[in-house]
Design a protein around this motif. Sequence first.
Motif, PDB file in Angstrom:
ATOM      1  N   GLU A 174       0.825  -1.211   0.000  1.00  0.00           N
ATOM      2  CA  GLU A 174       0.000   0.000   0.000  1.00  0.00           C
ATOM      3  C   GLU A 174       0.857   1.259   0.000  1.00  0.00           C
ATOM      4  O   GLU A 174       0.466   2.287  -0.565  1.00  0.00           O
ATOM      5  CB  GLU A 174      -0.955  -0.006   1.184  1.00  0.00           C
ATOM      6  CG  GLU A 174      -2.060  -1.032   1.069  1.00  0.00           C
ATOM      7  CD  GLU A 174      -2.925  -0.839  -0.160  1.00  0.00           C
ATOM      8  OE1 GLU A 174      -3.126   0.317  -0.586  1.00  0.00           O
ATOM      9  OE2 GLU A 174      -3.406  -1.843  -0.712  1.00  0.00           O
ATOM     10  N   LEU A 175       2.016   1.191   0.633  1.00  0.00           N
ATOM     11  CA  LEU A 175       2.917   2.343   0.624  1.00  0.00           C
ATOM     12  C   LEU A 175       3.339   2.655  -0.810  1.00  0.00           C
ATOM     13  O   LEU A 175       3.398   3.823  -1.225  1.00  0.00           O
ATOM     14  CB  LEU A 175       4.142   2.044   1.491  1.00  0.00           C
ATOM     15  CG  LEU A 175       4.933   3.231   2.047  1.00  0.00           C
ATOM     16  CD1 LEU A 175       4.068   4.122   2.921  1.00  0.00           C
ATOM     17  CD2 LEU A 175       6.133   2.721   2.850  1.00  0.00           C
TER      18      LEU A 175
ATOM     19  N   TYR B 198       0.041  -0.446  14.408  1.00  0.00           N
ATOM     20  CA  TYR B 198      -0.425  -1.825  14.506  1.00  0.00           C
ATOM     21  C   TYR B 198      -0.227  -2.552  13.175  1.00  0.00           C
ATOM     22  O   TYR B 198      -0.098  -1.932  12.130  1.00  0.00           O
ATOM     23  CB  TYR B 198      -1.914  -1.868  14.849  1.00  0.00           C
ATOM     24  CG  TYR B 198      -2.282  -1.362  16.225  1.00  0.00           C
ATOM     25  CD1 TYR B 198      -1.461  -1.576  17.333  1.00  0.00           C
ATOM     26  CD2 TYR B 198      -3.486  -0.683  16.432  1.00  0.00           C
ATOM     27  CE1 TYR B 198      -1.818  -1.126  18.596  1.00  0.00           C
ATOM     28  CE2 TYR B 198      -3.856  -0.233  17.691  1.00  0.00           C
ATOM     29  CZ  TYR B 198      -3.022  -0.445  18.766  1.00  0.00           C
ATOM     30  OH  TYR B 198      -3.386  -0.002  20.011  1.00  0.00           O
ATOM     31  N   CYS B 199      -0.273  -3.873  13.252  1.00  0.00           N
ATOM     32  CA  CYS B 199      -0.327  -4.642  12.015  1.00  0.00           C
ATOM     33  C   CYS B 199      -1.652  -4.335  11.319  1.00  0.00           C
ATOM     34  O   CYS B 199      -2.489  -3.598  11.847  1.00  0.00           O
ATOM     35  CB  CYS B 199      -0.210  -6.133  12.322  1.00  0.00           C
ATOM     36  SG  CYS B 199      -1.378  -6.709  13.550  1.00  0.00           S
ATOM     37  N   SER B 200      -1.843  -4.886  10.145  1.00  0.00           N
ATOM     38  CA  SER B 200      -3.035  -4.551   9.363  1.00  0.00           C
ATOM     39  C   SER B 200      -3.381  -5.740   8.481  1.00  0.00           C
ATOM     40  O   SER B 200      -2.795  -6.816   8.619  1.00  0.00           O
ATOM     41  CB  SER B 200      -2.777  -3.305   8.508  1.00  0.00           C
ATOM     42  OG  SER B 200      -1.707  -3.548   7.601  1.00  0.00           O
ATOM     43  N   VAL B 201      -4.316  -5.544   7.575  1.00  0.00           N
ATOM     44  CA  VAL B 201      -4.703  -6.631   6.683  1.00  0.00           C
ATOM     45  C   VAL B 201      -4.903  -6.102   5.269  1.00  0.00           C
ATOM     46  O   VAL B 201      -5.428  -5.002   5.077  1.00  0.00           O
ATOM     47  CB  VAL B 201      -5.975  -7.340   7.190  1.00  0.00           C
ATOM     48  CG1 VAL B 201      -7.160  -6.391   7.242  1.00  0.00           C
ATOM     49  CG2 VAL B 201      -6.310  -8.549   6.335  1.00  0.00           C
ATOM     50  N   ASP B 202      -4.450  -6.880   4.314  1.00  0.00           N
ATOM     51  CA  ASP B 202      -4.676  -6.576   2.903  1.00  0.00           C
ATOM     52  C   ASP B 202      -6.047  -7.147   2.536  1.00  0.00           C
ATOM     53  O   ASP B 202      -6.215  -8.359   2.389  1.00  0.00           O
ATOM     54  CB  ASP B 202      -3.574  -7.231   2.057  1.00  0.00           C
ATOM     55  CG  ASP B 202      -3.689  -6.914   0.574  1.00  0.00           C
ATOM     56  OD1 ASP B 202      -4.771  -6.473   0.135  1.00  0.00           O
ATOM     57  OD2 ASP B 202      -2.705  -7.133  -0.155  1.00  0.00           O
TER      58      ASP B 202
ATOM     59  N   TYR C 118     -10.942   0.817   9.899  1.00  0.00           N
ATOM     60  CA  TYR C 118      -9.790   1.281  10.674  1.00  0.00           C
ATOM     61  C   TYR C 118      -8.490   0.501  10.487  1.00  0.00           C
ATOM     62  O   TYR C 118      -7.423   1.019  10.847  1.00  0.00           O
ATOM     63  CB  TYR C 118     -10.123   1.243  12.175  1.00  0.00           C
ATOM     64  CG  TYR C 118     -11.236   2.174  12.581  1.00  0.00           C
ATOM     65  CD1 TYR C 118     -11.068   3.555  12.580  1.00  0.00           C
ATOM     66  CD2 TYR C 118     -12.476   1.660  12.967  1.00  0.00           C
ATOM     67  CE1 TYR C 118     -12.092   4.405  12.965  1.00  0.00           C
ATOM     68  CE2 TYR C 118     -13.511   2.500  13.356  1.00  0.00           C
ATOM     69  CZ  TYR C 118     -13.311   3.871  13.347  1.00  0.00           C
ATOM     70  OH  TYR C 118     -14.335   4.711  13.729  1.00  0.00           O
ATOM     71  N   HIS C 119      -8.536  -0.717   9.980  1.00  0.00           N
ATOM     72  CA  HIS C 119      -7.352  -1.566  10.093  1.00  0.00           C
ATOM     73  C   HIS C 119      -6.879  -2.184   8.780  1.00  0.00           C
ATOM     74  O   HIS C 119      -6.223  -3.222   8.780  1.00  0.00           O
ATOM     75  CB  HIS C 119      -7.609  -2.664  11.135  1.00  0.00           C
ATOM     76  CG  HIS C 119      -7.960  -2.127  12.485  1.00  0.00           C
ATOM     77  ND1 HIS C 119      -7.075  -1.377  13.233  1.00  0.00           N
ATOM     78  CD2 HIS C 119      -9.122  -2.193  13.201  1.00  0.00           C
ATOM     79  CE1 HIS C 119      -7.665  -1.022  14.368  1.00  0.00           C
ATOM     80  NE2 HIS C 119      -8.901  -1.492  14.367  1.00  0.00           N
ATOM     81  N   THR C 120      -7.170  -1.535   7.672  1.00  0.00           N
ATOM     82  CA  THR C 120      -6.647  -2.009   6.394  1.00  0.00           C
ATOM     83  C   THR C 120      -5.183  -1.598   6.241  1.00  0.00           C
ATOM     84  O   THR C 120      -4.707  -0.668   6.911  1.00  0.00           O
ATOM     85  CB  THR C 120      -7.443  -1.431   5.214  1.00  0.00           C
ATOM     86  OG1 THR C 120      -7.251  -0.007   5.194  1.00  0.00           O
ATOM     87  CG2 THR C 120      -8.924  -1.746   5.340  1.00  0.00           C
TER      88      THR C 120
ATOM     89  N   ALA D 158      -0.642   2.359   5.977  1.00  0.00           N
ATOM     90  CA  ALA D 158       0.376   3.034   5.166  1.00  0.00           C
ATOM     91  C   ALA D 158       0.208   4.552   5.240  1.00  0.00           C
ATOM     92  O   ALA D 158       1.194   5.297   5.312  1.00  0.00           O
ATOM     93  CB  ALA D 158       0.304   2.551   3.720  1.00  0.00           C
ATOM     94  N   GLN D 159      -1.020   5.019   5.233  1.00  0.00           N
ATOM     95  CA  GLN D 159      -1.291   6.460   5.368  1.00  0.00           C
ATOM     96  C   GLN D 159      -0.848   6.963   6.733  1.00  0.00           C
ATOM     97  O   GLN D 159      -0.324   8.079   6.859  1.00  0.00           O
ATOM     98  CB  GLN D 159      -2.772   6.730   5.136  1.00  0.00           C
ATOM     99  CG  GLN D 159      -3.197   6.528   3.683  1.00  0.00           C
ATOM    100  CD  GLN D 159      -4.699   6.587   3.487  1.00  0.00           C
ATOM    101  OE1 GLN D 159      -5.479   6.236   4.381  1.00  0.00           O
ATOM    102  NE2 GLN D 159      -5.130   7.010   2.305  1.00  0.00           N
ATOM    103  N   GLN D 160      -1.040   6.122   7.756  1.00  0.00           N
ATOM    104  CA  GLN D 160      -0.575   6.466   9.100  1.00  0.00           C
ATOM    105  C   GLN D 160       0.932   6.635   9.110  1.00  0.00           C
ATOM    106  O   GLN D 160       1.461   7.609   9.670  1.00  0.00           O
ATOM    107  CB  GLN D 160      -0.959   5.322  10.054  1.00  0.00           C
ATOM    108  CG  GLN D 160      -1.808   5.749  11.230  1.00  0.00           C
ATOM    109  CD  GLN D 160      -2.097   4.557  12.134  1.00  0.00           C
ATOM    110  OE1 GLN D 160      -2.142   3.399  11.720  1.00  0.00           O
ATOM    111  NE2 GLN D 160      -2.304   4.845  13.388  1.00  0.00           N
ATOM    112  N   LEU D 161       1.629   5.682   8.494  1.00  0.00           N
ATOM    113  CA  LEU D 161       3.091   5.747   8.451  1.00  0.00           C
ATOM    114  C   LEU D 161       3.547   7.006   7.724  1.00  0.00           C
ATOM    115  O   LEU D 161       4.454   7.710   8.193  1.00  0.00           O
ATOM    116  CB  LEU D 161       3.645   4.499   7.756  1.00  0.00           C
ATOM    117  CG  LEU D 161       5.157   4.482   7.520  1.00  0.00           C
ATOM    118  CD1 LEU D 161       5.928   4.650   8.817  1.00  0.00           C
ATOM    119  CD2 LEU D 161       5.567   3.178   6.810  1.00  0.00           C
TER     120      LEU D 161
END
Length: 355
Positions: free
Chosen positions: A28-29, A165-169, A334-336, A341-344
Amino acid sequence: MKYIVIGLSITSSWGNDHATTFRALLKELTALGNEVLFLEKDVPWYAGHRDMPNPDFCRLRLYETNEELKTRYANEVAKADAVIVGSFVPQGVEIGNWVIETARGVTAFYDLDTPVTLEKLRNENYEYINEELIKKYQLYLSFSGGRVLDYLEEHYDSPNAKALYCSVDTNLYFPEDHEKKWQMGYLGTYSDDRQASVEELLNETAKQKKDMKFIVAGPQYPEDIQWAENVERIDHLPPSEHRRFYNSQRYTLNITQQDMIRAGYSPTARLFEAAACGVPIISDFWNGIDSIFEINKEILIAGSSSDAIECFDSIDEEERKLIGQRARQKVLKYHTSRARAQQLESYVEEVMEKS
């Protein structure tokens, strides 16, 4: 922007959860328009189990020694906008100091094992990070949120600790209509401190519900474990098969490492993967789990086999499906991996603005 990530592994998910987290985040990044280079030490235990040897969403380079890493990639590290070193990177302290000395962009430590790291630091085990490095990294990205972030800043003088946090594709994990082969399944590598919970919540439950089928998937389980006759075992399940695995269960079991329970606010990738598939989750309890999912509405909590059986016996089919659907909607919001990636990006930009 150009990101360089030096991580444990992106090529192999064998025996570690780092690979799936890196894959989802970096995919996603890149989709957001960034350039990503992933640097991974070439080690024999991953070389024989590479389920993604050539990721198409980032440049991948393997290195054999730290000297090779420093010689071949010093120029790229110096020019990158952000350089991130992950937890459990071999000789991570040496690599971290080199990154901080070499990089002109933002330097960050991505701790995919925060509770384990804190325990190591308390025991003066500096396998991949030490107290001095925490002070030097401009950004400490933590798999655990809540009070752990304050502790990192106040006790270890991190200049900037943020939860990532970790996330999910969600392109890989989603509901599918498969036969429900198993009443409940568990996906996870063997761990001493989780096995008592696996025994109580799955194996003991299976012994009492002999008319139902259960499954445990994951490597490194000792051969002398006495599984119930109705518990199926799979040694290793590659990520490409996770979606079908989850969608073939009526319930999936989430079990948390003791260090993560003590730290709280430490959701696992498995939690988000299962929820994205719309499969109802039965989980152990830890502080902060209700900040991720609403208990009894989006997730079920069990501390014993009798609790698990109570879930089976008291929840009708319509409500079972609704629990999974509600959890999926929470993950989509909230957790995709796109959200993460946007958070990072926002964390890195914030550090840049202050520099």
